[in-house]
Design a protein around this motif. Structure first.
Motif, PDB file in Angstrom:
ATOM      1  N   LYS A  66      -1.360  -6.965  -6.806  1.00 23.57           N
ATOM      2  CA  LYS A  66      -2.186  -6.780  -5.600  1.00 23.57           C
ATOM      3  C   LYS A  66      -1.678  -5.621  -4.749  1.00 23.57           C
ATOM      4  O   LYS A  66      -1.581  -5.715  -3.516  1.00 23.57           O
ATOM      5  N   CYS A  67      -1.378  -4.518  -5.405  1.00 25.21           N
ATOM      6  CA  CYS A  67      -0.929  -3.319  -4.698  1.00 25.21           C
ATOM      7  C   CYS A  67      -2.006  -2.245  -4.750  1.00 25.21           C
ATOM      8  O   CYS A  67      -2.789  -2.177  -5.703  1.00 25.21           O
ATOM      9  N   THR A  68      -2.034  -1.395  -3.741  1.00 23.64           N
ATOM     10  CA  THR A  68      -2.954  -0.260  -3.663  1.00 23.64           C
ATOM     11  C   THR A  68      -2.154   1.028  -3.666  1.00 23.64           C
ATOM     12  O   THR A  68      -1.188   1.169  -2.903  1.00 23.64           O
ATOM     13  N   THR A  92      -2.536   5.338  -3.554  1.00 18.30           N
ATOM     14  CA  THR A  92      -3.493   6.366  -3.169  1.00 18.30           C
ATOM     15  C   THR A  92      -2.841   7.743  -3.179  1.00 18.30           C
ATOM     16  O   THR A  92      -1.613   7.869  -3.159  1.00 18.30           O
ATOM     17  N   CYS A 102      -4.479  -4.605  -9.227  1.00 19.32           N
ATOM     18  CA  CYS A 102      -4.137  -3.473  -8.375  1.00 19.32           C
ATOM     19  C   CYS A 102      -5.314  -2.514  -8.283  1.00 19.32           C
ATOM     20  O   CYS A 102      -6.283  -2.622  -9.028  1.00 19.32           O
ATOM     21  N   LYS A 103      -5.239  -1.566  -7.366  1.00 17.35           N
ATOM     22  CA  LYS A 103      -6.306  -0.576  -7.240  1.00 17.35           C
ATOM     23  C   LYS A 103      -5.742   0.754  -6.778  1.00 17.35           C
ATOM     24  O   LYS A 103      -4.645   0.839  -6.213  1.00 17.35           O
ATOM     25  N   GLY A 104      -6.517   1.814  -7.049  1.00 12.70           N
ATOM     26  CA  GLY A 104      -6.110   3.147  -6.659  1.00 12.70           C
ATOM     27  C   GLY A 104      -7.268   3.926  -6.068  1.00 12.70           C
ATOM     28  O   GLY A 104      -8.436   3.650  -6.360  1.00 12.70           O
ATOM     29  N   GLU A 105      -6.956   4.892  -5.225  1.00 12.71           N
ATOM     30  CA  GLU A 105      -7.947   5.777  -4.625  1.00 12.71           C
ATOM     31  C   GLU A 105      -7.407   7.206  -4.679  1.00 12.71           C
ATOM     32  O   GLU A 105      -6.280   7.455  -4.248  1.00 12.71           O
ATOM     33  N   CYS A 146       0.867  -1.179   0.000  1.00 12.86           N
ATOM     34  CA  CYS A 146       0.000   0.000   0.000  1.00 12.86           C
ATOM     35  C   CYS A 146       0.904   1.229   0.000  1.00 12.86           C
ATOM     36  O   CYS A 146       1.710   1.401   0.918  1.00 12.86           O
TER      37      CYS A 146
END
Length: 497
Positions: free
Chosen positions: A266-268, A270, A312-315, A236
């Motif tokens: 599988k990283c976030t 932000t 992966c995902k981002g915010e 993260c």
């Protein structure tokens, strides 16, 4: 254990698993003798006030003299300058152990190494020894455990002196962890707060695993430069003013070295205000420069190949950026699974250009080919730009595929934006915010040879007067099942020769 048979099985199952096995074997080798060296036994004082990094270095040196082992940092606060990692050493933080980066006034950091000749890259990519934890040319090294690094004394700035970028100067640490030309590296389970110019930078390293690391910092999170065989997973990374996870191939090694065989999984990422990710308040940083993104570039002298970005995902993050503008080759890039909520500036950006930040005698032209992006969802995306895919006139991007993508835009583009001349990348710095509104709200593609758009859905919150797709100098294209709203009289797809 039949390592040969297991290796064959893992190679057949995918490169990632083989790399992870290598990391495991390397870690086992580094600590095979199970020797433990406690920094307190070498004079470390856990009061957060006494400079104590030389006790760490004494423990490391003693461990090396005895064949290597685990150097343990027990519970407590340790005020430190430069800690020098060496081969066959694991620096292990026990729960509650915290390293506090000493201030510049303490003069506790090693001097930057010498540099001769032209410097094409930023100072942060040039100098490594003036860092909090650093290694140069080491093998079988690891920094592990649920410890905490507070880089309060590190600088995030490049400083100019006599026309040379100093990367933090002679007396100031500017990176939390900096490894150069190392082999068999593991960084796991740490938390890094205020990491300086780069919280983690690995340059010219081979066989590296970065796993379960949390970073909340005020400049770059993880920089992977000129590396081979690297996996970063389950991390993260919050960066309020710069890139979160970024691959580069700079001229820091004074030769062309590609960044290759890298998996980001599988990283976030932000873009919250620095510190608010760790304290749980998650205050969004106002949209300005860039923040919290996964990016290839900008430094791209050696190019990139065989790169995977998975699940992966981002915010509150800038979108996915794949940039090659310094005469390198970008090829075999596969993105499968990326979800971003509150997407700044653009959802997906693929570009080549001719910034050419390198030796003037080079005659290469930046190229990009064989790029696949699928299973991407972007919500609350800015209205300024759609998906951008731009090569260069006479040197197009080749074989680009985008499929199974959904983008929810703010909308609001006007008819005059649709008629505007979108800039050629050329020598410009490759940041879409400087180019302004794209003439299409969904996809703008220019100078591409072989483009597939399939199963893509766009939505807009406010009406948008731009067409959905503009293809400018695009050959051999396929558009299937691409849907989105259109205002009356606005064409869905415009094709320009």
């Amino acid at each position: 254990m039949n390592v040969t048979r297991l290796r064959k099985n893992l190679v057949a199952g995918g490169c990632d698993m083989y790399l992870l096995l290598m990391m495991l074997l390397c870690t086992m080798t580094a600590t095979a003798k199970k020797q433990v060296f406690n920094v307190v036994d070498y004079g470390a004082v856990a009061d957060g006030k006494t400079l104590t990094h030389e006790a760490f270095n004494r423990a490391i040196d003693d461990a090396v003299s005895k064949g290597g082992g685990r150097v343990v940092v027990p519970f407590g606060d340790y005020l430190c300058g430069s800690i020098r990692m060496r081969s066959n050493i694991e620096l292990h933080f026990e729960p509650g152990a915290r390293i506090i980066a000493a201030p510049e006034s303490a003069k506790a950091y090693d001097a930057r190494e010498p540099w001769e000749g032209p410097q094409y890259q930023d100072g942060g990519h040039t100098f490594f020894h003036n860092s909090l934890i650093w290694a140069d040319g080491a093998e079988n090294i690891a920094v592990t455990g649920r410890g905490f690094i507070d880089g309060v004394g590190l600088t995030r700035e490049d400083k100019e002196k006599a026309g040379i970028v100093q990367g933090g100067g002679m007396d100031t640490g500017d990176k939390a962890i900096a490894f150069k030309l190392c082999k068999n590296v593991k960084i796991s389970d740490l938390t890094i707060y205020r990491g300086g110019h780069f919280a983690i930078i690995v340059t010219g390293c081979e066989n590296t695993l970065i796993d379960r690391v949390t970073i909340d910092t005020n400049r770059d999170g993880v920089d992977i430069d000129c590396c081979k065989n690297l996996v970063i997973r389950n991390c993260c990374v919050n960066t309020s003013h710069d890139d979160a996870i970024v691959l580069k191939s700079s001229y820091a090694l004074k030769k062309l070295v590609p960044c290759e065989n890298v998996t980001v999984k599988k990283c976030t990422v932000t873009g919250y205000k620095c510190g608010t990710y760790l304290d749980g308040t998650k205050v969004p940083e106002p949209v300005g420069w860039v923040c919290g993104r996964i990016k290839l570039g900008t430094e791209s002298n050696g190019g990139y190949r065989n790169i995977k970005i998975q699940n992966c995902k981002g915010e509150y993050s800038s979108g996915l950026a794949l940039e090659c503008v310094d005469q390198g080759v970008m090829e075999n890039i596969d993105v499968d699974g990326f979800n971003i909520v509150h997407t700044h500036h653009y959802p997906i950006y693929i570009t080549t250009g001719c910034r050419n930040r390198g030796p003037e005698e080079r005659k290469d032209i930046s190229t990009g080919q064989n790029i696949s992006i699928k299973n991407v969802n972007c919500y609350h995306a800015d209205s300024i730009a759609g998906i951008i895919i731009t090569g260069m006139k006479g040197t197009p991007l080749r074989n680009i595929s985008i499929s199974k993508v959904r983008v929810d835009y703010a909308g609001g583009g006007r008819a005059e934006h649709a008629k505007s001349e979108y800039r050629e990348q050329g020598t410009n710095y490759p940041e879409p915010k400087f180019a302004g509104f794209t003439p299409a709200y969904g996809v703008f593609a220019r100078h591409v040879d072989g483009l597939k758009l399939n199963n893509i859905k766009f939505r807009v919150k406010n009406k948008d007067e731009r067409p959905m797709i503009i293809l400018d100098d695009v050959t051999y294209y396929s558009i299937k099942n691409v849907k989105g709203p259109l205002e009356p009289g606005v064409e869905k797809i415009i094709v320009r020769p």
